[in-house]
Design an enzyme around this catalytic site. Sequence first.
Site, PDB file in Angstrom:
ATOM      1  N   GLY A  25      32.545  63.153  36.688  1.00  0.00           N
ATOM      2  CA  GLY A  25      31.708  64.259  36.257  1.00  0.00           C
ATOM      3  C   GLY A  25      32.357  65.245  35.308  1.00  0.00           C
ATOM      4  O   GLY A  25      31.753  66.260  34.953  1.00  0.00           O
ATOM      5  N   GLU A  61      24.470  54.110  34.847  1.00  0.00           N
ATOM      6  CA  GLU A  61      25.854  53.860  34.443  1.00  0.00           C
ATOM      7  C   GLU A  61      26.404  52.662  35.203  1.00  0.00           C
ATOM      8  O   GLU A  61      25.787  52.161  36.142  1.00  0.00           O
ATOM      9  CB  GLU A  61      26.739  55.090  34.703  1.00  0.00           C
ATOM     10  CG  GLU A  61      26.411  56.279  33.833  1.00  0.00           C
ATOM     11  CD  GLU A  61      27.446  57.393  33.948  1.00  0.00           C
ATOM     12  OE1 GLU A  61      27.506  58.209  33.034  1.00  0.00           O
ATOM     13  OE2 GLU A  61      28.183  57.439  34.960  1.00  0.00           O
ATOM     14  N   ASP A 115      33.316  55.184  43.729  1.00  0.00           N
ATOM     15  CA  ASP A 115      33.628  56.236  44.692  1.00  0.00           C
ATOM     16  C   ASP A 115      32.567  56.355  45.782  1.00  0.00           C
ATOM     17  O   ASP A 115      32.891  56.539  46.962  1.00  0.00           O
ATOM     18  CB  ASP A 115      33.871  57.583  44.005  1.00  0.00           C
ATOM     19  CG  ASP A 115      32.766  57.991  43.043  1.00  0.00           C
ATOM     20  OD1 ASP A 115      31.743  57.284  42.954  1.00  0.00           O
ATOM     21  OD2 ASP A 115      32.931  59.021  42.361  1.00  0.00           O
ATOM     22  N   THR A 116      31.279  56.187  45.429  1.00  0.00           N
ATOM     23  CA  THR A 116      30.248  56.265  46.460  1.00  0.00           C
ATOM     24  C   THR A 116      30.387  55.134  47.478  1.00  0.00           C
ATOM     25  O   THR A 116      29.920  55.241  48.608  1.00  0.00           O
ATOM     26  CB  THR A 116      28.844  56.222  45.840  1.00  0.00           C
ATOM     27  OG1 THR A 116      28.662  54.975  45.165  1.00  0.00           O
ATOM     28  CG2 THR A 116      28.650  57.356  44.847  1.00  0.00           C
ATOM     29  N   ARG A 157      39.105  65.990  44.845  1.00  0.00           N
ATOM     30  CA  ARG A 157      38.814  65.197  46.022  1.00  0.00           C
ATOM     31  C   ARG A 157      40.126  64.797  46.685  1.00  0.00           C
ATOM     32  O   ARG A 157      40.926  64.069  46.123  1.00  0.00           O
ATOM     33  CB  ARG A 157      38.008  63.962  45.617  1.00  0.00           C
ATOM     34  CG  ARG A 157      37.363  63.222  46.764  1.00  0.00           C
ATOM     35  CD  ARG A 157      36.291  62.278  46.260  1.00  0.00           C
ATOM     36  NE  ARG A 157      36.814  61.298  45.319  1.00  0.00           N
ATOM     37  CZ  ARG A 157      36.109  60.756  44.328  1.00  0.00           C
ATOM     38  NH1 ARG A 157      34.865  61.128  44.123  1.00  0.00           N
ATOM     39  NH2 ARG A 157      36.641  59.854  43.543  1.00  0.00           N
TER      40      ARG A 157
END
Length: 387
Positions: free
Chosen positions: A151, A270, A277-278, A356
């Site tokens: 992001g 995308e 990551d999800t 993170r």
Amino acid sequence: MKKIVLLGSGELGKEFVIAAQRLGQYVIAVDSYAGAPAMQVAHEFEVINMLDGDALDAVIAKHKPDFIVPEIEAIRTERFYAYEQQGYTVVPSAKAANFTMNRKAIRDLAAKDLGLRTANYRYATSAQELQNAVTEVGMPCVVKPLMSSSGKGQSTIKTEADIEKAWQYAVEGSRGDVVEVIVEAFVKFNSEITLLTVTQNNGLPTLFCPPIGHRQERGDYQESWQPAYVNDNDILEAQEMAKKVTEALGGAGIFGVEFFLTDEGVYFSELSPRPHDTGMVTLANTQNFNEFELHLRAILSYPIQEISLLKHGASAVILASKNSDQPTFTGVEKVAGLANTDLRLFGKPTSRPYRRMGVVVTYANTETPIESLIDKAKQTASLISVD
């Protein structure tokens, strides 16, 4: 035993190395700073400027790996074509790594070459071009650097006053040496999903994980859950789109393909040619293999017969709130004592606001409502603070 050079050594790379270790593979982790998470569990590591092509060439020449596995976008991916010509296997392919590093290449492939449904979009290389692009696609719209991750540099334009700020933010968040943005019309979506798509060698079929739902802030995921509710028509359309684009990119491995679900159908968003990551929600053992194990098995040409859902699960990220050269965690004991809950602390040597630093996963049987698991994951993650 195969030798793997892992390019990028963050938390996703760390879990990939652990999966590789369990199957007896040898891994050299590479990144731009010492002590990166994957380096802590790899056999060897190298610290280089990831955008220095000569340094990258030297690492490959030194280790002569069986597989070159990119974990991040910001690498001199154009060198990958030469590596393939030299007989190295780039995962999933040099084309996949190059196209997905640059949002222009992957978006044009999806929309123009393959005819997939996407948001209306334009490109801009200056603030004035951004102004023109916004006029053409309309407001609200989303601006993203062509090269970035997690992001960074992404923002939403709602008024004329936002345009200059969006340009500056995108330039600051861009990776590599390409100063260009994509401007996307805002898609009125009901939800967004990641469809983890596994391509295999030896003529074996492409497989799909149960869809993963996720919520984002600042362009980065905050919670994810599996399975996400998707109606039959939409999941079939998403699978067809994912199969088309992954076949066009080539190679074997796992792809994280993102979609918007709307009243008009499925929109391609995308794609990442690596664990997503999800997909960290799969660390809750929601599937028979987590996404890192699937990636490794596909790379090694180990046949994967099926991907089956075993549990319902949710994940929530643990974020840092300040800068620190020696981050510490409080609340871990509270989380460790909770039933049907687990966590991963990534071991990043430094912290900064919103970085993170870990993830919490919760799980239950397949009769348990996903909403309750999402709430539990969020509440559990809030018990841990990073100081």
